[in-house]
Design an enzyme around this catalytic site. Structure first.
Site, PDB file in Angstrom:
ATOM      1  N   HIS A  31     -16.046  -4.168   8.164  1.00  0.00           N
ATOM      2  CA  HIS A  31     -15.892  -4.251   6.916  1.00  0.00           C
ATOM      3  C   HIS A  31     -16.639  -3.332   6.297  1.00  0.00           C
ATOM      4  O   HIS A  31     -17.513  -3.445   5.210  1.00  0.00           O
ATOM      5  CB  HIS A  31     -15.567  -5.488   6.194  1.00  0.00           C
ATOM      6  CG  HIS A  31     -15.173  -5.483   4.723  1.00  0.00           C
ATOM      7  ND1 HIS A  31     -14.331  -6.743   4.427  1.00  0.00           N
ATOM      8  CD2 HIS A  31     -15.101  -4.739   3.916  1.00  0.00           C
ATOM      9  CE1 HIS A  31     -13.808  -6.426   3.193  1.00  0.00           C
ATOM     10  NE2 HIS A  31     -14.492  -5.321   2.688  1.00  0.00           N
ATOM     11  N   ARG A  43      -7.077  -5.573   3.447  1.00  0.00           N
ATOM     12  CA  ARG A  43      -7.523  -7.036   3.749  1.00  0.00           C
ATOM     13  C   ARG A  43      -6.655  -7.770   5.148  1.00  0.00           C
ATOM     14  O   ARG A  43      -5.692  -7.219   5.183  1.00  0.00           O
ATOM     15  CB  ARG A  43      -6.960  -7.844   2.462  1.00  0.00           C
ATOM     16  CG  ARG A  43      -7.972  -7.594   1.196  1.00  0.00           C
ATOM     17  CD  ARG A  43      -9.518  -8.437   1.482  1.00  0.00           C
ATOM     18  NE  ARG A  43     -10.423  -8.060   0.499  1.00  0.00           N
ATOM     19  CZ  ARG A  43     -11.099  -6.990   0.022  1.00  0.00           C
ATOM     20  NH1 ARG A  43     -10.958  -5.934   0.975  1.00  0.00           N
ATOM     21  NH2 ARG A  43     -11.596  -6.933  -0.978  1.00  0.00           N
TER      22      ARG A  43
HETATM   23  P1  NDP Z   1      -5.017  -0.420  -6.394  1.00  0.00           P
HETATM   24  O1  NDP Z   1      -4.885  -1.466  -7.030  1.00  0.00           O
HETATM   25  O2  NDP Z   1      -5.539   0.846  -7.053  1.00  0.00           O
HETATM   26  O3  NDP Z   1      -3.745  -0.085  -5.524  1.00  0.00           O
HETATM   27  C1  NDP Z   1      -2.917  -0.786  -4.852  1.00  0.00           C
HETATM   28  C2  NDP Z   1      -1.607  -0.308  -4.318  1.00  0.00           C
HETATM   29  O4  NDP Z   1      -0.828  -1.120  -3.706  1.00  0.00           O
HETATM   30  C3  NDP Z   1      -0.750   0.183  -5.722  1.00  0.00           C
HETATM   31  O5  NDP Z   1      -0.091   1.651  -5.239  1.00  0.00           O
HETATM   32  C4  NDP Z   1       0.213  -0.801  -5.675  1.00  0.00           C
HETATM   33  O6  NDP Z   1       1.589  -0.380  -6.161  1.00  0.00           O
HETATM   34  C5  NDP Z   1       0.574  -1.176  -4.306  1.00  0.00           C
HETATM   35  N1  NDP Z   1       0.927  -2.335  -4.207  1.00  0.00           N
HETATM   36  C6  NDP Z   1       0.477  -3.610  -4.672  1.00  0.00           C
HETATM   37  N2  NDP Z   1       1.302  -4.508  -4.274  1.00  0.00           N
HETATM   38  C7  NDP Z   1       2.482  -4.208  -3.668  1.00  0.00           C
HETATM   39  C8  NDP Z   1       3.433  -4.597  -2.947  1.00  0.00           C
HETATM   40  N3  NDP Z   1       3.904  -5.953  -3.244  1.00  0.00           N
HETATM   41  N4  NDP Z   1       4.353  -3.863  -2.217  1.00  0.00           N
HETATM   42  C9  NDP Z   1       3.983  -2.625  -2.421  1.00  0.00           C
HETATM   43  N5  NDP Z   1       2.902  -2.008  -2.780  1.00  0.00           N
HETATM   44  C10 NDP Z   1       2.182  -2.702  -3.429  1.00  0.00           C
HETATM   45  O7  NDP Z   1      -5.974  -0.782  -5.121  1.00  0.00           O
HETATM   46  P2  NDP Z   1      -7.192   0.412  -4.459  1.00  0.00           P
HETATM   47  O8  NDP Z   1      -6.283   1.575  -3.926  1.00  0.00           O
HETATM   48  O9  NDP Z   1      -8.333   0.316  -5.481  1.00  0.00           O
HETATM   49  O10 NDP Z   1      -7.554  -0.637  -3.253  1.00  0.00           O
HETATM   50  C11 NDP Z   1      -6.879  -1.197  -2.383  1.00  0.00           C
HETATM   51  C12 NDP Z   1      -7.205  -2.022  -1.684  1.00  0.00           C
HETATM   52  O11 NDP Z   1      -8.363  -1.725  -0.772  1.00  0.00           O
HETATM   53  C13 NDP Z   1      -8.268  -3.319  -2.380  1.00  0.00           C
HETATM   54  O12 NDP Z   1      -7.480  -4.335  -2.982  1.00  0.00           O
HETATM   55  C14 NDP Z   1      -9.277  -4.101  -1.342  1.00  0.00           C
HETATM   56  O13 NDP Z   1      -8.446  -5.192  -0.711  1.00  0.00           O
HETATM   57  C15 NDP Z   1      -9.221  -2.888  -0.292  1.00  0.00           C
HETATM   58  N6  NDP Z   1     -10.422  -2.281  -0.022  1.00  0.00           N
HETATM   59  C16 NDP Z   1     -10.960  -2.124   0.989  1.00  0.00           C
HETATM   60  C17 NDP Z   1     -12.379  -1.696   1.117  1.00  0.00           C
HETATM   61  C18 NDP Z   1     -13.274  -1.822   2.459  1.00  0.00           C
HETATM   62  O14 NDP Z   1     -14.344  -1.644   2.720  1.00  0.00           O
HETATM   63  N7  NDP Z   1     -12.437  -2.312   3.629  1.00  0.00           N
HETATM   64  C19 NDP Z   1     -13.298  -1.274   0.098  1.00  0.00           C
HETATM   65  C20 NDP Z   1     -12.615  -1.173  -1.170  1.00  0.00           C
HETATM   66  C21 NDP Z   1     -11.101  -1.722  -1.194  1.00  0.00           C
HETATM   67  P3  NDP Z   1       1.525   0.182  -7.683  1.00  0.00           P
HETATM   68  O15 NDP Z   1       1.031   1.580  -7.730  1.00  0.00           O
HETATM   69  O16 NDP Z   1       3.113   0.191  -8.143  1.00  0.00           O
HETATM   70  O17 NDP Z   1       0.966  -0.806  -8.638  1.00  0.00           O
HETATM   71  C1  OXD Z   2     -13.735  -3.988  -1.925  1.00  0.00           C
HETATM   72  C2  OXD Z   2     -14.263  -4.017  -0.553  1.00  0.00           C
HETATM   73  O1  OXD Z   2     -12.755  -4.698  -2.195  1.00  0.00           O
HETATM   74  O2  OXD Z   2     -15.557  -3.943  -0.320  1.00  0.00           O
HETATM   75  O3  OXD Z   2     -14.521  -3.384  -2.879  1.00  0.00           O
HETATM   76  O4  OXD Z   2     -13.573  -4.561   0.400  1.00  0.00           O
END
Ligand code: NDP
Ligand code: OXD
Length: 306
Positions: free
Chosen positions: A269, A221
């Protein structure tokens, strides 16, 4: 009971028809054209307008149409019902494909050759030596990406909120270990969720911890990054390039300096677009579970915001 689709600025005819076909006993309607708001128990949402969810008095559950739920929390009055999101192997693979292509783009110096083409310059150069990759966020997408780069022979580190133990990945966690996670990385990939803790996390102080001359990729993001700090890190040569798929404001405003920066590569995106089949499948399952009084699948932790 009915389902409301709250996904503005998109033609929802096909999605509505397919959900209606899968759930013939339930009315599926497109917000704001909902006949009886009292009937709506379930909402499928993407960037729901502020106030839309709280206008549904009998809402029991929210299903997010994507993986990231941050836009839901822009509304401070989101009803306190369970929220589920998309977790999908197909989405993971789409993200892995994008990241694989982008890392190859930089490894083969396509960024540089593309600029040389503009100037009709013929100047061969061998690939960059990119040996270490750090993934910020070791969740669904981050872990898939980390495993992929391990399989290609990269040395991979990762950073998460809680401690993790993943084979062949150097795992770090918590604010105190961010510096260790990025210290050796030639490429840093951001796959964190946007939360109160991660907003503006990648600021000047954070970029200072990166290895000199590293490459930054943001597919998470835009608001996780301090835009000015990123530009300063590129201008000072701390970072040599950045690939950005996500932005604080989307579409990226035409006057934003990212557009013209020679070291920034922009995609709109598209790194991992939600697979419609998966979204329909998961929505139907979660709607049925919610009707049966079962917990939905792929719930987020509302206290953490992801
Ligand atoms: P998850 O919720 O599965 O994973 C998030 C990870 O971030 C976890 O490992 C979590 O730690 C870590 N995390 C969260 N907060 C912190 C923090 N404060 N400090 C350190 N680590 C942290 O998310 P996804 O992998 O499914 O997706 C990640 C992001 O990708 C989504 O939230 C979205 O914004 C983005 N996205 C973008 C897309 C695009 O097209 N550009 C498509 C899909 C998603 P822990 O494991 O300890 O909980
Ligand atoms: C998602 C994205 O979070 O498309 O799924 O960004």
């Amino acid at each position: 009971m009915s389902i409301a689709l709250i996904i503005p600025d998109r033609d929802l005819t096909d999605l509505q028809q397919r959900l209606q076909q899968a759930l013939p006993q339930t009315k599926v309607e497109i917000w704001p054209n909902v006949t009886e708001v009292e009937q709506v128990s379930f909402a499928l949402v993407w960037k729901p307008p502020v106030g839309s969810l709280s206008s549904l008095p009998n809402l029991n559950a929210i299903q997010c149409f994507g993986a990231g739920v941050d836009a839901i929390f822009l509304d401070k009055a989101v009803p306190s019902v369970p929220i589920a999101r998309i977790i999908d192997d197909r989405l993971n693979q789409t993200m892995v494909n994008y990241l694989d292509a982008i890392v190859s783009h930089y490894r083969l110096r396509f960024d540089r050759f593309s600029q040389q083409q503009q100037q009709q310059v013929w100047k061969p150069k061998s690939p960059r030596k990119l040996a270490n990759i750090c993934i910020l966020g070791l969740g669904e997408l981050g872990t898939a990406a980390a495993k992929h780069f391990v399989s290609l022979g990269y040395k991979v580190s990762g950073w998460s909120r809680r401690a993790k133990n993943l084979s062949q990945i150097s795992c770090y966690h918590g604010d105190a270990e961010l510096a260790m996670a990025v210290a050796e990385a030639d490429v840093v990939i951001c796959l964190l969720p946007l939360t109160a803790q991660t907003e503006n996390l990648l600021d000047a102080q954070a970029f200072a911890k990166f290895k000199n001359d590293s490459i930054f990729i943001n597919v998470a993001r835009g608001a996780i990054v301090d835009d000015q700090a990123l530009i300063a890190a590129l201008n000072s040569g701390k970072l040599q390039a950045a690939c950005l798929d996500v932005f604080r404001q989307e579409p990226l405003p035409t006057d934003h300096p990212f557009w013209q920066h020679p070291a920034i590569f922009i995609t709109p995106h598209i790194s991992a677009v939600t697979n419609i089949e998966s979204a329909i499948e998961q929505t139907v399952i979660n709607y049925q579970r919610q009707q049966q009084g079962l917990a939905m699948l792929n719930l987020i932790d509302r206290t953490q915001g992801y």
